[in-house]
Scaffold this active site. Structure first.
Site, PDB file in Angstrom:
ATOM      1  N   ASP A   8       0.800  -1.233   0.000  1.00  0.00           N
ATOM      2  CA  ASP A   8       0.000   0.000   0.000  1.00  0.00           C
ATOM      3  C   ASP A   8       0.833   1.283   0.000  1.00  0.00           C
ATOM      4  O   ASP A   8       1.741   1.434   0.820  1.00  0.00           O
ATOM      5  CB  ASP A   8      -0.868   0.084   1.266  1.00  0.00           C
ATOM      6  CG  ASP A   8      -1.580  -1.196   1.612  1.00  0.00           C
ATOM      7  OD1 ASP A   8      -1.414  -2.193   0.907  1.00  0.00           O
ATOM      8  OD2 ASP A   8      -2.294  -1.190   2.628  1.00  0.00           O
ATOM      9  N   ASP A 133      -6.252   1.637   9.108  1.00  0.00           N
ATOM     10  CA  ASP A 133      -5.991   2.461   7.925  1.00  0.00           C
ATOM     11  C   ASP A 133      -6.614   3.861   8.008  1.00  0.00           C
ATOM     12  O   ASP A 133      -7.503   4.215   7.197  1.00  0.00           O
ATOM     13  CB  ASP A 133      -6.446   1.742   6.638  1.00  0.00           C
ATOM     14  CG  ASP A 133      -5.888   0.330   6.530  1.00  0.00           C
ATOM     15  OD1 ASP A 133      -4.846   0.068   7.156  1.00  0.00           O
ATOM     16  OD2 ASP A 133      -6.489  -0.512   5.829  1.00  0.00           O
TER      17      ASP A 133
HETATM   18  O1  LIG Z   1       0.181  -4.105   5.084  1.00  0.00           O
HETATM   19  C1  LIG Z   1      -0.995  -4.062   5.858  1.00  0.00           C
HETATM   20  C2  LIG Z   1      -1.947  -3.096   5.224  1.00  0.00           C
HETATM   21  O2  LIG Z   1      -2.382  -3.665   3.975  1.00  0.00           O
HETATM   22  C3  LIG Z   1      -3.805  -3.787   3.954  1.00  0.00           C
HETATM   23  C4  LIG Z   1      -4.352  -3.452   2.568  1.00  0.00           C
HETATM   24  O3  LIG Z   1      -3.545  -3.924   1.545  1.00  0.00           O
HETATM   25  O4  LIG Z   1      -4.176  -5.072   4.393  1.00  0.00           O
HETATM   26  C5  LIG Z   1      -3.627  -6.154   3.704  1.00  0.00           C
HETATM   27  C6  LIG Z   1      -4.005  -7.509   4.275  1.00  0.00           C
HETATM   28  O5  LIG Z   1      -3.540  -8.521   3.394  1.00  0.00           O
HETATM   29  C7  LIG Z   1      -2.208  -8.994   3.516  1.00  0.00           C
HETATM   30  O6  LIG Z   1      -2.250 -10.275   4.158  1.00  0.00           O
HETATM   31  C8  LIG Z   1      -2.869 -11.303   3.383  1.00  0.00           C
HETATM   32  C9  LIG Z   1      -2.721 -12.607   4.163  1.00  0.00           C
HETATM   33  O7  LIG Z   1      -3.235 -12.471   5.434  1.00  0.00           O
HETATM   34  C10 LIG Z   1      -2.172 -11.466   2.026  1.00  0.00           C
HETATM   35  O8  LIG Z   1      -2.877 -12.410   1.248  1.00  0.00           O
HETATM   36  C11 LIG Z   1      -2.165 -10.126   1.271  1.00  0.00           C
HETATM   37  O9  LIG Z   1      -1.403 -10.260   0.075  1.00  0.00           O
HETATM   38  C12 LIG Z   1      -1.499  -9.108   2.168  1.00  0.00           C
HETATM   39  O10 LIG Z   1      -1.540  -7.828   1.543  1.00  0.00           O
HETATM   40  O11 LIG Z   1      -3.476  -7.691   5.569  1.00  0.00           O
HETATM   41  C13 LIG Z   1      -4.457  -8.257   6.424  1.00  0.00           C
HETATM   42  C14 LIG Z   1      -3.899  -9.280   7.377  1.00  0.00           C
HETATM   43  O12 LIG Z   1      -3.191 -10.271   6.717  1.00  0.00           O
HETATM   44  C15 LIG Z   1      -5.527  -8.795   5.521  1.00  0.00           C
HETATM   45  O13 LIG Z   1      -6.758  -8.877   6.190  1.00  0.00           O
HETATM   46  C16 LIG Z   1      -5.496  -7.737   4.489  1.00  0.00           C
HETATM   47  O14 LIG Z   1      -6.211  -8.019   3.299  1.00  0.00           O
HETATM   48  C17 LIG Z   1      -4.256  -2.742   4.960  1.00  0.00           C
HETATM   49  O15 LIG Z   1      -5.559  -2.931   5.421  1.00  0.00           O
HETATM   50  C18 LIG Z   1      -3.209  -2.886   6.023  1.00  0.00           C
HETATM   51  O16 LIG Z   1      -3.069  -1.729   6.814  1.00  0.00           O
END
Ligand SMILES: OC[C@H]1O[C@@](CO)(OC[C@@]2(O[C@H]3O[C@H](CO)[C@@H](O)[C@H](O)[C@H]3O)O[C@H](CO)[C@@H](O)[C@@H]2O)[C@@H](O)[C@@H]1O
Length: 527
Positions: A8, A133
């Site tokens: 992000d 966020d």
């Molecule tokens: O870096 C954390 C911030 O990123 C956000 C939005 O992109 O949340 C990302 C998120 O997904 C990550 O984890 C996933 C696996 O759990 C993975 O598949 C994906 O590629 C990653 O970007 O992080 C949480 C927890 O894992 C998940 O619910 C989200 O989709 C943002 O919300 C966060 O601040």
């Protein structure tokens, strides 16, 4: 080679004569990890970048398990502050504040975390892993600050509203600023005004009759938005439509583009949008190549004259990378034509083309009600034959066209007007089997009787960022051609429709490499 994951965009701003971009970054691995940090880069022109030391890393109980996404707000007196989500010692999501150590350093190299963090913790009824966020804050007409946080309740995505007089003590407002019946958890919300009569951007705190507000939310791997009116006295955002989580929703981009963020650039009076463009290859591939994730080329964003949607366009600074140019005027593309655009570097190019479609009378009828344009693009792919289209570009193509990524249009006659479909067909983008080759697509709100159908594509090795209808519809894709080396990459115009189309105007440029830390760099490698 290091192993890094970029996701992000966080806290973009202009300060001290430079643009700053922070971003989610895993310094320990090529994919998302359990110790994400805020990396920090700066630029004088949004194109050439200098990487600085990391801005915020897990250090304290309130962010010891990661420093997740957030935003910058510039307080009166030109004082930037960061609001970000920390994963605390229990992995709960809490909101934290950080300020620059030295405001006279234009690079803002060092950031100090507030001693009383966290400043917001998950409120009653909200799960500890569904509260994250923070947006850029804005000032209401009463002089109080407002900020929203992404969340959900009973599977309804929402923007929880907090208010503050001093930016330090925040109180949750009695109701969310927006709650969506049809979507799940909201990530990375963004909320900002757009002028209804100008392409200029406006400061995030502006509220007057000459603006509408945009509410953007990230869910289901896409960035969706609605337009509406915001009233800070009633603390209401009245949207003109609701999020449905379906293909009917407005999206910034109908390809790969997530967790985006905008900021107001007060030097050039514009609002700029950045999104995270993730990979289409596998986690194993990312680990092998040692990195994953790109930032989009920054885009200027403004409200279309119709007031019904946003328009986006690459920032003008991208044109400084333009090198040798080729142009075409008034060339007919007969049915079945495949015409090579030579004289530019096909692996790294900026192409803008306007198509005229003179033979509109007998195009196929289509009732778009209930039609998902992405599925339609999958069915009516680049090699199928329609009356008007598919016509467009074959990008990142091998000489024999075994590999190609087609960005193209189809035109249909609808119940009341013509319908223009824009597709990005990745099905033949690579001989590699394990990459995701999903076709993307969306309608473009233009009337081909009144205007030419335009396409601008920024092509760079493993990414194609396409703008249809002068920024009405954007599709970004990631592709990994195997056969074509940089020198062996080709670019074609094609027309598989049975009717001719005319290239009324085309300008294309080779693009130079941007500089990272002063050195010319490949922005993106396919492998
Ligand atoms: O870096 C954390 C911030 O990123 C956000 C939005 O992109 O949340 C990302 C998120 O997904 C990550 O984890 C996933 C696996 O759990 C993975 O598949 C994906 O590629 C990653 O970007 O992080 C949480 C927890 O894992 C998940 O619910 C989200 O989709 C943002 O919300 C966060 O601040």
């Amino acid at each position: 080679m290091g192993a890094f994951d970029y996701t992000d965009p966080n806290g973009p701003m202009y300060y001290g004569g430079v643009y700053h971009l922070f971003y989610q970054y895993n310094p320990y691995g090529a994919v998302f990890g359990n110790r994400m940090i805020w990396a920090h880069s700066i630029s004088y022109d949004l194109i050439n970048w200098i990487h600085l030391n990391h801005a915020i890393e897990p250090t304290d109980p309130f962010d010891i398990n990661s420093c997740w996404s957030g935003s910058v707000t510039i307080l009166p007196g030109n004082r930037p502050v960061i609001l970000y989500t920390g994963l605390d010692a229990n992995n709960n999501q809490v909101q934290n504040l950080a300020t620059p150590k030295n405001l006279s350093d234009p690079f803002l190299r060092e950031w100090v975390k507030f001693s009383k963090n966290p400043i917001m913790t998950p409120p009653n009824g909200i799960k500890g892993n569904e509260f994250r966020d923070p947006t850029t804050a804005w000032k209401g007409l009463d002089g109080k600050w407002r900020v929203i946080i992404g969340s959900e309740l009973n599977n309804h995505g929402m923007a929880i509203l907090y208010r503050s007089e001093d930016f330090v003590s925040w109180t949750k407002y009695q109701h969310p600023l927006y709650i969506s019946e049809e979507t799940g958890m909201w990530e990375c919300p963004d909320f900002y005004p757009v002028s209804i009569n100008s392409t200029n951007g406006v400061d995030t705190s502006v509220q007057n009759p000459s603006v509408k507000h945009v509410m953007k939310a990230s869910f289901n791997s896409h960035d969706y938005y609605v337009l509406g009116n915001y009233d800070s006295e009633m603390e209401r955002f009245i949207s003109e439509s609701d999020f449905t989580g379906t293909s009917l929703d407005l999206r910034y981009d109908y390809g790969k583009f997530y967790a985006s963020k905008t900021f107001f650039d007060n030097v050039k009076n514009r609002r700029i949008l950045w999104g995270w463009v993730n990979e289409s290859d596998s986690t194993e591939d990312d680990i092998e190549k040692g990195w994953s994730g790109l930032q989009s080329i920054p885009r200027q964003v403004w409200l279309d004259e119709s007031g019904k949607q946003l328009l986006q366009w690459p920032v003008e600074e991208i044109e400084t990378l333009r090198d040798n140019q080729v142009s075409i005027h008034g060339k007919k593309l007969l049915s079945g034509a495949v015409f090579e655009l030579s004289g530019i570097t096909a692996a790294q190019a900026d192409v803008e083309v306007f198509f005229e479609v003179p033979e509109l009378e007998e195009v196929e009828f289509m009732d778009p009600t209930g039609v998902d344009p992405q599925l339609l693009c999958g069915k009516e792919n680049a090699s199928s034959n329609g009356k008007l289209g598919p016509f467009g570009l074959l990008t990142l193509a091998s000489k024999d066209l075994t590999e190609q990524t087609a960005i193209f249009f189809r035109v249909f006659r609808g119940p009341s007007r013509y319908i223009v479909l824009m597709c990005s067909d990745q099905s033949r983008s690579s001989l590699r089997k394990e990459v995701d080759k999903t076709t993307f697509g969306a309608f473009v709100d233009i009337d081909p009787c009144l205007e030419k159908i335009s396409l601008r594509s920024l092509i760079d090795h493993s990414i194609v960022e396409s703008y249809g209808g002068e920024g009405r519809t954007c599709i970004t894709t990631r592709v990994y051609p195997m056969l074509a080396s940089d020198e062996g990459m080709h670019l074609y115009l094609f027309n598989n429709g049975t009717s001719s189309v005319i290239i009324s105007r085309l300008n294309a440029w080779s693009m130079k490499r941007a500089k990272i830390n002063g050195k010319e760099s490949l922005r993106y490698r396919a492998t």
